[in-house]
Motif scaffolding. Structure first.
Motif, short mmCIF file in Angstrom:
data_model
loop_
_atom_site.label_atom_id
_atom_site.label_comp_id
_atom_site.label_asym_id
_atom_site.label_seq_id
_atom_site.Cartn_x
_atom_site.Cartn_y
_atom_site.Cartn_z
N ARG A 1 0.82 -1.21 0.00
CA ARG A 1 0.00 0.00 0.00
C ARG A 1 0.86 1.26 0.00
O ARG A 1 0.42 2.31 -0.44
N ASN A 2 2.08 1.18 0.55
CA ASN A 2 2.93 2.38 0.66
C ASN A 2 4.01 2.44 -0.42
O ASN A 2 4.96 3.18 -0.30
N CYS A 3 3.82 1.64 -1.49
CA CYS A 3 4.88 1.56 -2.51
C CYS A 3 4.38 2.03 -3.88
O CYS A 3 3.18 2.15 -4.11
N LEU A 4 5.31 2.26 -4.78
CA LEU A 4 4.95 2.58 -6.15
C LEU A 4 6.10 2.23 -7.08
O LEU A 4 7.26 2.11 -6.64
N ARG A 5 5.75 2.05 -8.35
CA ARG A 5 6.77 1.80 -9.37
C ARG A 5 6.95 3.05 -10.21
O ARG A 5 5.98 3.65 -10.67
N LEU A 6 8.20 3.43 -10.41
CA LEU A 6 8.52 4.51 -11.36
C LEU A 6 9.27 3.91 -12.54
O LEU A 6 9.97 2.90 -12.40
N SER A 7 9.13 4.54 -13.68
CA SER A 7 9.85 4.09 -14.88
C SER A 7 10.84 5.17 -15.28
O SER A 7 10.54 6.36 -15.20
N PHE A 8 12.02 4.74 -15.71
CA PHE A 8 12.95 5.74 -16.27
C PHE A 8 13.19 5.53 -17.75
O PHE A 8 14.16 6.00 -18.31
N ALA A 9 12.27 4.80 -18.41
CA ALA A 9 12.34 4.65 -19.87
C ALA A 9 11.46 5.70 -20.53
O ALA A 9 10.64 5.39 -21.41
N GLN A 10 11.60 6.94 -20.05
CA GLN A 10 10.86 8.08 -20.58
C GLN A 10 11.88 9.18 -20.83
O GLN A 10 12.87 9.26 -20.12
N PRO A 11 11.65 10.02 -21.83
CA PRO A 11 12.59 11.13 -22.04
C PRO A 11 12.61 12.04 -20.81
O PRO A 11 11.55 12.33 -20.25
#
Lengths: 417, 417
Positions: free
Chosen positions: B385-395
């Motif tokens: 519940r306290n987590c998230l995924r970020l992506s760095f395959a974005q400009p």
């Protein structure tokens, strides 16, 4: 006994040269777990060998398809919509393609909504998803008999039990047998090809389609309809999918462009009615989405009018090829050979005298690099030893005609032994 | 406790700005039937909205892919090989592509034979086929936890039971827990992403891969390996698939070009070892074959050297973006936030203080058109519940950085309430 009007195509041929049509299979509906094996693999693999003359292939020859025009247009779409083509499409498929399909379905008299359509990797995936959504392993599914091997393979893969229904060469399955089978075998779903099925080429009349829907609704049996040959009516109007008579959204109608435009693009669809959300979810975790470029290319080909233009000439070729095929089979195959006269599609089913073994014939033809599809691959219960499927979606060349005459000669030789 | 060497990427950043790495999940392995619902659909659909800033999308932005070059080449292939593109490909896929993949795998130190490779509609179909071939409904399958939602959805669709294994952010699953779970839950197969998994980014060391294979061989458990991020190591050599340590042909290794080249082409594969024939049969009646043109286009892009050229620059971008991401998260997220530092792939997993609710944050960010992937979609048992995924395959644009800073601010506000 069904009425069998004389076909109008044959007036110019000598009556003697046109084989009679086969009867419907006499056996009662059979229930069995399909085991499609080595033979099917061999037939499929022989069907892809360019050095063999393909008399029974399930694939349309690219020469009869708008190959150059379609691929030129595909190339243009790839350049113009490069970024779109690189991206994942939504699992339900490109909106423009779904909208164009919905528009076409109105012309057929069977309106499908763009938002009930799911684009799939060919009609195969459409049927696989439909079966997985509506049945579970061990359930009984009724099919026409004979029916195409890959459908039997699919049922085998999903652990389903097959109930093979006697099918009239002209008008499709026998509804009385279907009703009896539903009760006797606890059938959960029907997987039918009502328009120009493979291999018989039968086409259910509208009245029968209506009765079918009523019967299945009363018995709470799902219908999965394979409509991939619907656009290939040789004359007159396109047959309306059975879905046209369904008011409950319980018919799943599957189609594709593999038999009419380009098998290699792998663009199919299912108008899934009430099952749509379930199918989108399954599609999303099975193949994610159908490849983007092929979807956009088909949409553009539809939009440009190229598809309808192509269909008009393709249908003429199919009609003419069937006439030629009937004439040569009538002339060269053993006496007593029967053959279906479909009003659409690309296959004809040939029934040789009982004692002629299609598998032995397959071996002898194979040695001469001639390929056809022997009857037993169209049954889960080992029927049709004396039958074979021929395709007329091949260019009518001397090579093709000579191979067909050779096949007839080999069959006659076998009939004499 | 595993050794966690300092990553070399961060020397130029202020030490204070780099968040600490999270611990492995403390809970014991959980067994449950996944129920992935509305939330996943919402996250997926938000991930396709171009008007939202995509901070957590599973799809690489086309700007980081060789979009123009690839589609120009695809267009050329469509013209030159028009007839081939129209035809059905064999179910196992185009020989040139399988041969090129086999050649590449030798370079990785994990030789795969061209004739054990089956080309699929993305890695999704590869994994779906692998699961269907090796398990049956009701079987227990062990996965890393957290793991990506679509794998959990797939397991749900196939009626499989999920056993979630505690996973170290650096080195993957805990083998002791796996061994215990195999016995406790009668695990039939493992579905793992050993190289830069999604979402943690963990990568198993070679020694651990060897031990994993030995353990699974002893327990007769099948390994299905998702290797789609293997080509995205930020430094050094490509990690060898676990298959490299398998001598029995019992590991199925799935890959694709969806994370490195073009998701929309839907070209994936599975090196299926002893399972190859079974998979070809299933593939043949599920989607027939993968679309021809995308296969030939990928093969040509590999052959031309364009793929390796692209990978070199793509890896540099990913490495740099991860540094920037770490710095901004360290600067803007609530105190006590942890974040993984993967050595490859495209995702980082962010663990906020316990009381910060990622679902509430998702709603607030959504109102500002900022999208990320909230933790609970990565668990079948409602964890994270306290987590998230970020992506760095974005400009890395101002728009992206500003959205990330806004997200950090929103998270800080939530942490204070």
């Amino acid at each position: 006994v069904e009425v069998r009007p004389q076909s109008g195509h044959y007036v110019k041929l000598r009556a003697a040269s046109v084989p009679a049509e086969p009867e419907a299979v006499k056996l009662p509906a059979a229930r069995c777990v399909p085991r499609m094996g080595e033979l099917v693999l061999r037939v499929l693999s022989a069907g892809r060998e360019p050095k063999k003359v393909q008399l029974g292939s399930g694939a349309v020859d690219p020469e009869l398809l708008p190959t150059r025009r379609l691929m030129k247009l595909t190339a243009a779409v790839a350049r113009v919509h490069a970024e779109r083509c690189v991206r994942y499409e939504a699992p339900e498929g490109a909106k423009e393609l779904r909208t164009l399909l919905a528009r076409r379905s109105v012309e057929w008299g069977c309106p499908m909504r763009a938002d009930e359509i799911v684009i799939t990797t060919g009609a195969m995936e459409a049927m696989e998803l439909s079966l997985r959504a509506t049945t579970k392993a061990g359930d009984a599914v009724a099919v026409e008999s004979p029916t195409v091997y890959w459908l039997l393979q699919l049922l085998e893969q999903l652990g389903l039990v097959v109930v093979e229904l006697p099918t009239y060469p002209r008008h499709g399955i026998c509804l009385d047998e279907l009703e009896a089978a539903i009760t006797a075998h606890d059938v959960k779903a029907c997987l039918l090809v009502p328009s120009f099925n493979n291999p018989l080429g039968s086409c259910m009349p509208d009245e029968k389609r209506r009765d079918l829907v009523a019967l299945l609704a009363a018995k709470k049996v799902t219908l999965i309809e394979d409509d991939v040959y619907g656009d290939l009516h040789h004359d007159g109007a396109r047959p309306r999918p059975v879905k046209a008579f369904d008011e409950r959204g319980e018919v799943l109608t599957c189609g594709s462009f593999s038999k009419t435009l380009a098998p290699g693009l792998r663009v199919g669809f299912v108008a899934a009615g009430a099952w749509r959300d379930r199918l989108v979810l399954m599609k999303g975790s099975q193949t994610g989405a159908t490849a983007t470029l092929p979807q956009l290319a088909v949409a553009e080909f539809l939009r440009s009018g190229g598809y309808d233009h192509h269909l008009r000439s393709f249908r003429r070729v199919l009609r003419l090829n069937l006439q030629r095929l009937s004439a040569v089979v009538g002339e060269t195959f053993p006496e007593g050979t029967r053959m279906t006269r479909p009003a659409g599609g690309m296959f004809s089913w040939v029934e040789m005298p009982d004692h002629v073994d299609a598998l032995a014939l397959f071996e002898r033809a194979d040695a001469q690099r001639i390929m056809f599809a022997p009857g037993p691959v169209f049954s889960a219960s080992g029927r049709y030893r004396n039958c074979l499927r021929l395709s007329f979606a091949q260019p009518w060349t001397d090579r093709f005609e000579n191979a067909l005459r050779t096949l007839g000669k080999l069959a006659r030789e076998q009939a004499r032994t």
